[in-house]
Motif scaffolding. Structure first.
Motif, PDB file in Angstrom:
ATOM      1  N   ARG A 243       0.860  -1.186   0.000  1.00 12.56           N
ATOM      2  CA  ARG A 243       0.000   0.000   0.000  1.00 12.56           C
ATOM      3  C   ARG A 243       0.887   1.223   0.000  1.00 12.56           C
ATOM      4  O   ARG A 243       1.285   1.706   1.056  1.00 12.56           O
ATOM      5  N   PRO A 244       1.218   1.746  -1.164  1.00 14.53           N
ATOM      6  CA  PRO A 244       2.149   2.876  -1.218  1.00 14.53           C
ATOM      7  C   PRO A 244       1.596   4.082  -0.471  1.00 14.53           C
ATOM      8  O   PRO A 244       0.412   4.385  -0.597  1.00 14.53           O
ATOM      9  N   GLN A 245       2.446   4.720   0.324  1.00 16.66           N
ATOM     10  CA  GLN A 245       2.059   5.954   1.003  1.00 16.66           C
ATOM     11  C   GLN A 245       2.656   7.091   0.192  1.00 16.66           C
ATOM     12  O   GLN A 245       3.687   7.627   0.545  1.00 16.66           O
ATOM     13  N   SER A 246       2.042   7.389  -0.903  1.00 21.29           N
ATOM     14  CA  SER A 246       2.623   8.456  -1.707  1.00 21.29           C
ATOM     15  C   SER A 246       1.531   9.239  -2.394  1.00 21.29           C
ATOM     16  O   SER A 246       0.377   8.820  -2.458  1.00 21.29           O
ATOM     17  N   THR A 247       1.909  10.376  -2.907  1.00 25.96           N
ATOM     18  CA  THR A 247       0.917  11.232  -3.537  1.00 25.96           C
ATOM     19  C   THR A 247       0.722  10.871  -5.003  1.00 25.96           C
ATOM     20  O   THR A 247      -0.310  11.157  -5.587  1.00 25.96           O
ATOM     21  N   THR A 248       1.743  10.201  -5.591  1.00 24.50           N
ATOM     22  CA  THR A 248       1.625   9.882  -7.019  1.00 24.50           C
ATOM     23  C   THR A 248       0.811   8.605  -7.240  1.00 24.50           C
ATOM     24  O   THR A 248       0.070   8.496  -8.201  1.00 24.50           O
ATOM     25  N   VAL A 249       0.973   7.621  -6.344  1.00 24.46           N
ATOM     26  CA  VAL A 249       0.197   6.390  -6.472  1.00 24.46           C
ATOM     27  C   VAL A 249      -0.835   6.387  -5.352  1.00 24.46           C
ATOM     28  O   VAL A 249      -0.478   6.290  -4.179  1.00 24.46           O
ATOM     29  N   THR A 250      -2.086   6.490  -5.690  1.00 19.43           N
ATOM     30  CA  THR A 250      -3.103   6.489  -4.627  1.00 19.43           C
ATOM     31  C   THR A 250      -4.013   5.288  -4.788  1.00 19.43           C
ATOM     32  O   THR A 250      -4.157   4.747  -5.882  1.00 19.43           O
ATOM     33  N   ASP A 251      -4.602   4.871  -3.678  1.00 15.41           N
ATOM     34  CA  ASP A 251      -5.578   3.783  -3.685  1.00 15.41           C
ATOM     35  C   ASP A 251      -5.036   2.473  -4.228  1.00 15.41           C
ATOM     36  O   ASP A 251      -5.783   1.666  -4.760  1.00 15.41           O
ATOM     37  N   TYR A 252      -3.747   2.278  -4.128  1.00 14.34           N
ATOM     38  CA  TYR A 252      -3.204   1.000  -4.586  1.00 14.34           C
ATOM     39  C   TYR A 252      -3.200   0.042  -3.409  1.00 14.34           C
ATOM     40  O   TYR A 252      -2.754   0.378  -2.310  1.00 14.34           O
ATOM     41  N   ARG A 253      -3.717  -1.153  -3.627  1.00 13.18           N
ATOM     42  CA  ARG A 253      -3.674  -2.177  -2.594  1.00 13.18           C
ATOM     43  C   ARG A 253      -3.406  -3.502  -3.295  1.00 13.18           C
ATOM     44  O   ARG A 253      -4.270  -4.029  -3.998  1.00 13.18           O
ATOM     45  N   GLY A 254      -2.190  -4.009  -3.157  1.00 13.40           N
ATOM     46  CA  GLY A 254      -1.815  -5.227  -3.871  1.00 13.40           C
ATOM     47  C   GLY A 254      -1.347  -6.296  -2.893  1.00 13.40           C
ATOM     48  O   GLY A 254      -0.772  -5.997  -1.856  1.00 13.40           O
ATOM     49  N   TYR A 255      -1.597  -7.556  -3.238  1.00 13.54           N
ATOM     50  CA  TYR A 255      -1.211  -8.668  -2.380  1.00 13.54           C
ATOM     51  C   TYR A 255       0.011  -9.331  -2.982  1.00 13.54           C
ATOM     52  O   TYR A 255      -0.073  -9.953  -4.043  1.00 13.54           O
ATOM     53  N   ALA A 256       1.137  -9.169  -2.302  1.00 15.36           N
ATOM     54  CA  ALA A 256       2.395  -9.680  -2.830  1.00 15.36           C
ATOM     55  C   ALA A 256       2.615 -11.105  -2.368  1.00 15.36           C
ATOM     56  O   ALA A 256       2.308 -11.452  -1.221  1.00 15.36           O
ATOM     57  N   GLY A 257       3.147 -11.924  -3.262  1.00 17.04           N
ATOM     58  CA  GLY A 257       3.454 -13.300  -2.889  1.00 17.04           C
ATOM     59  C   GLY A 257       4.102 -14.040  -4.038  1.00 17.04           C
ATOM     60  O   GLY A 257       4.263 -13.502  -5.137  1.00 17.04           O
ATOM     61  N   GLN A 258       4.468 -15.289  -3.752  1.00 14.78           N
ATOM     62  CA  GLN A 258       5.058 -16.154  -4.771  1.00 14.78           C
ATOM     63  C   GLN A 258       4.042 -17.253  -5.070  1.00 14.78           C
ATOM     64  O   GLN A 258       3.512 -17.868  -4.133  1.00 14.78           O
ATOM     65  N   VAL A 259       3.776 -17.474  -6.337  1.00 15.20           N
ATOM     66  CA  VAL A 259       2.784 -18.488  -6.705  1.00 15.20           C
ATOM     67  C   VAL A 259       3.298 -19.868  -6.269  1.00 15.20           C
ATOM     68  O   VAL A 259       4.369 -20.294  -6.678  1.00 15.20           O
ATOM     69  N   ALA A 260       2.522 -20.543  -5.424  1.00 11.97           N
ATOM     70  CA  ALA A 260       2.945 -21.870  -4.962  1.00 11.97           C
ATOM     71  C   ALA A 260       2.588 -22.927  -5.993  1.00 11.97           C
ATOM     72  O   ALA A 260       3.346 -23.867  -6.224  1.00 11.97           O
ATOM     73  N   SER A 261       1.419 -22.777  -6.622  1.00 15.64           N
ATOM     74  CA  SER A 261       1.008 -23.726  -7.659  1.00 15.64           C
ATOM     75  C   SER A 261      -0.132 -23.116  -8.455  1.00 15.64           C
ATOM     76  O   SER A 261      -0.752 -22.146  -8.032  1.00 15.64           O
ATOM     77  N   GLY A 262      -0.399 -23.716  -9.596  1.00 18.51           N
ATOM     78  CA  GLY A 262      -1.497 -23.240 -10.431  1.00 18.51           C
ATOM     79  C   GLY A 262      -1.121 -22.049 -11.292  1.00 18.51           C
ATOM     80  O   GLY A 262      -0.004 -21.536 -11.220  1.00 18.51           O
ATOM     81  N   ILE A 263      -2.067 -21.628 -12.105  1.00 16.62           N
ATOM     82  CA  ILE A 263      -1.857 -20.491 -13.007  1.00 16.62           C
ATOM     83  C   ILE A 263      -2.937 -19.447 -12.722  1.00 16.62           C
ATOM     84  O   ILE A 263      -4.121 -19.767 -12.727  1.00 16.62           O
ATOM     85  N   LEU A 264      -2.516 -18.232 -12.447  1.00 13.92           N
ATOM     86  CA  LEU A 264      -3.459 -17.139 -12.186  1.00 13.92           C
ATOM     87  C   LEU A 264      -3.520 -16.212 -13.393  1.00 13.92           C
ATOM     88  O   LEU A 264      -2.480 -15.921 -13.992  1.00 13.92           O
ATOM     89  N   LYS A 265      -4.734 -15.752 -13.690  1.00 12.34           N
ATOM     90  CA  LYS A 265      -4.900 -14.813 -14.807  1.00 12.34           C
ATOM     91  C   LYS A 265      -5.842 -13.693 -14.395  1.00 12.34           C
ATOM     92  O   LYS A 265      -6.776 -13.922 -13.624  1.00 12.34           O
TER      93      LYS A 265
END
Ligand SMILES: Nc1nc2c(ncn2[C@@H]2O[C@H](COP(=O)(O)OP(=O)(O)O)[C@@H](O)[C@H]2O)c(=O)[nH]1
Ligand SMILES: [Mg+2]
Lengths: 432, 303
Positions: A243-265
């Motif tokens: 969740r960037p605390q910045s004025t240029t990127v707002t309202d960003y909420r991303g879930y970071a991780g490493q794919v354990a298995s499967g394919i995400l699209k």
């Protein structure tokens, strides 16, 4: 020494894939020599290292350059002439980059073999042709299958000391093949070698005209590992919320991780555990821009179309294909602590994917004799290097699969709550 | 299921994914991480990985330079430019200041590798850092080949090689008591060649001294040292201008250059792929002292 035949090409550097393998063998079967040989034949050993090894060999009175000294990196190991701990080595050919986990063979180092095997695509077990299969060879094969290492190679070493006798090789190969069949061992390849002289290592040797298989290096370069990954079950353990605390990127909420298995699209319908809430993937981001799909072992950042409360330790999967949400877990556990045994009633911290919880041992169903595979149902506890089937209850649910189906969502470690040491490795059999 | 695509990643992408995973784990589980940034190529690559791990957010931790006072000006300038560009907080732990304040004593031979350790440790204590990212690789040195990705250090920063935590799958145990810390090595599984391929792929700028340039050097024990304020000619020595580059950037008084014509990243890659001498063997006077020099320094709390 024979001429080096393969060289890591500068141009090949970007297209290669990665193979991780673990080596196992009893003391003196020639493991360090074999690794030294692989490094030497792929020109991974540098002149200054070789020079240092030559000097060290000479001062120990060795008659030949002792390539084992290359891998035994700790003072105590060189002094005692043994390998104590897992060492990691690297080499590359134009086709692949290799990471070797060199693990010592003694029973007191079972935990090291388990450690090395946990991330391995392939396990390489050595036996001395003069001695044939020994108790330890069977144990190494068993641990390989327990950790679900998908490929197994048995190297029958020191063939030069049995005059390259085919009958000696056949006997060992037959015996090992029938033992491996009982273990539901993975893909097995058996190769006669001389690690010291380099036969059947980088290229096929004239000393074994009766052997029709590949050289060891050829096999390592060509063994098919792409289909070992689970591309079916989508499992994305959330590591960290960006969740960037910045004025240029707002309202960003991303879930970071490493794919354990499967394919995400993007667009995929997903479910978040343990809450069970559903949403769809808005985008899959990386620092280099969004991607069309993510699969193991990619590290990415997933954004969803709905605002759901998600934090570290949660897991993203598909609504129709989810892991168990479980507080009762049965697992094969390898105990790794010398200071105290695993006991019924013992409480530990459990780390499973990105989730950490507390757990209590509800029962030890049996202890397995790793040499005979005999089950002792009266054991009641597990000591250092012992393996057994254990029942655990956790404070919060784990999002777990069977280890045989998924090595990432099926594996866990236990941590001692006062010393903070890692005391056990576990492989889930059942979770509910 | 019929698969039309191989779903493969290259070894560089796999290494990058692993390093990013490790950095995110640390950020999630520690309170005060810091990244050791010297302006050397490994720490530069590590910084790029940190950028990638947390994008589009900023790198969420400060960087620290343990400054021996023996620097290459190009490297210091690079350090400051990079840190400013990323908007990071830079902590400088200065060996010179520690000497001036009487906290450590200059060694008779003037080398500062060993006395970096107490300076590092007192900065860790002062800022209460609990996780320190280091750019060490396991291919560099045989003691490092045995060290974990998460390397536990006691209150004195010491490494105990015989008492390391087993590291299984990608389950890293970062638990520690107050005062203890963890050194984290996200580049553990990278080789020198991997680092260079990554620099090329990512087009990461480096300090100029990594590329071939003409420099006044003196040859000592088969190594070429730059003649400057830290390395003066001894009696009987003569200097000459040679075309060289640096393979590593350490303390300027102890790091040697190698003869090289490689003035682009692709030429460096060709050179590294063909070289028959290890990075440290070619450039570091300090590792030649004994077979266990690195193991001993790590036991004392070195990186
Ligand atoms: N004749 C012969 N000796 C070997 C061979 N491989 C290893 N050795 C010797 O066996 C001894 C033990 O080897 P080492 O690599 O240290 O075994 P490790 O304990 O498994 O690492 C050393 O003296 C080696 O030189 C081989 O293929 N042929
Ligand atoms: Mg050995």
């Amino acid at each position: 020494m024979s001429q080096a035949v393969l060289e890591p090409e500068a141009s090949a550097g970007r297209g290669m894939d990665l193979l991780r393998f673990a080596t196992a063998g009893s003391v003196d079967d020639g493991k360090s020599t074999l690794i030294g040989r692989l490094l030497y034949d792929t020109k991974t050993i540098f002149e200054d290292q070789l020079e240092a090894v030559e000097v060290a060999s000479a001062s120990r009175g060795d008659e030949y350059t002792n390539l084992a000294l290359l891998t035994d990196g700790l003072r105590a190991e060189r002094e005692q002439g043994i390998t104590i701990d897992v060492a990691y080595r690297y080499f590359a050919t134009p086709r692949r980059k290799f990471i070797i986990a060199d693990t010592p063979g003694h029973i007191q180092y079972t935990r090291n073999m388990v450690t090395g095997a946990s991330t391995a695509d392939l396990a390489l077990i050595l036996v001395d042709a003069r001695k044939g299969l020994v108790e330890q060879s069977r144990r190494h094969a068993f641990l390989t299958s327990l950790l679900r290492v998908p490929h197994l190679v048995l190297c029958v070493n020191k063939m030069d000391l049995v005059d390259w006798d085919k009958a000696v090789y056949d006997k060992i190969a037959d015996e090992f093949t029938s033992f491996a069949a009982k273990l539901d061992a993975p893909d097995l390849t058996i190769i006669p070698i001389s690690a010291l002289n380099g036969d059947n290592i980088a290229s096929r040797s004239d000393n074994s005209p009766w052997y029709e298989g590949p050289s060891l290096l050829h096999h390592l370069e060509h063994v098919h590992i792409a289909s070992d990954r689970n591309l079916v079950d989508v499992r994305f353990p959330v590591q960290y919320v960006i969740r960037p605390q910045s004025t240029t990127v707002t309202d960003y909420r991303g879930y970071a991780g490493q794919v354990a298995s499967g394919i995400l699209k993007p667009g995929d319908e997903v479910m978040v555990l343990p809450s069970g809430m559903t949403s769809t993937i808005a985008s899959i981001d990386t620092a280099d821009g969004p991607v069309d799909e993510a699969f193991p072992p990619m590290s990415v950042t997933v954004r969803l179309n709905d605002e759901i409360d998600i934090s570290r330790g949660d897991l993203i999967c598909r609504p129709n294909n989810a892991p168990a949400v479980a507080q009762d877990v049965e697992a094969m556990v390898c105990w790794m602590d010398e200071t105290a045994p695993l006991r019924v009633g013992g409480k530990y911290t459990i780390k499973h994917t990105t989730r950490t919880a507390r757990t209590v041992v509800r029962g030890v169903q049996y202890r397995l004799d790793v040499n005979t595979l005999h089950r002792d149902e009266d054991a009641g506890e597990l000591k250092l290097n012992e393996i057994g089937r254990v029942k655990l209850r956790t404070t919060v649910p784990l999002l777990a699969d069977e280890y045989r189906r998924n090595r990432t969502t099926g594996g866990f470690i236990l941590i001692d709550e006062s010393t903070n040491r890692t005391v056990a490795a576990g492989m889930i059999i059942e979770a509910h | 299921m019929s698969q039309t695509k191989p779903y493969r990643v290259s070894h560089l992408d796999a290494l990058e994914a692993e390093s990013i995973f490790v950095m995110r784990e640390v950020m999630a589980e520690f309170e005060r991480p810091v990244l050791l940034f010297s302006g050397g190529k490994d720490s530069i690559v590590m910084l790029r990985l940190a950028e990638k791990a947390f994008a589009p957010a900023r790198i969420p931790f400060p960087v620290m330079h343990v400054d021996t006072g023996h620097n290459f000006p190009e490297v210091l300038e690079y350090r400051d430019r990079r840190v400013a560009g990323l908007g990071l907080n830079l902590v400088v732990a200065s060996v010179q200041e520690a000497i001036d304040a009487g906290q450590v004593r200059e060694l008779p031979d003037g080398t500062r590798n060993r006395i970096q350790t107490p300076v590092l440790l007192s900065a860790v204590e002062k800022y209460r850092f609990d996780a320190l990212f280091g750019g060490a690789r396991r291919d560099e040195e045989k003691a490092r080949a045995k060290e974990r990705m998460f390397s536990f250090r006691d209150e004195f920063g010491q490494w105990d090689p015989k008492n390391q935590r087993p590291e299984l799958w990608s389950l890293y145990n970062g638990r520690h008591h107050p005062g203890e810390s963890i050194r984290v090595f996200p580049l553990s599984n990278w080789t020198e060649l991997d680092v260079w391929h990554y620099i090329a792929k990512e087009q990461i700028p480096l300090p100029d001294i990594y590329y071939a340039h003409d420099r006044e050097v003196v040859e000592r024990g088969g190594m070429f040292y730059a003649v400057n304020e830290f390395i003066r000619l001894r009696d009987g020595e003569t200097s000459e201008v040679r075309r060289v580059r640096y393979r590593t950037v350490g303390d300027a008084s102890q790091t040697a250059a190698v003869l090289s014509e490689a003035d682009t990243v692709d030429k460096v890659i060709d050179e590294v792929a063909a070289t028959r001498i290890t990075e440290r063997g070619a450039t570091r006077g300090d590792d030649k002292v004994s077979e266990a020099a690195m193991e001993d320094r790590k036991r004392e709390g070195y990186f």
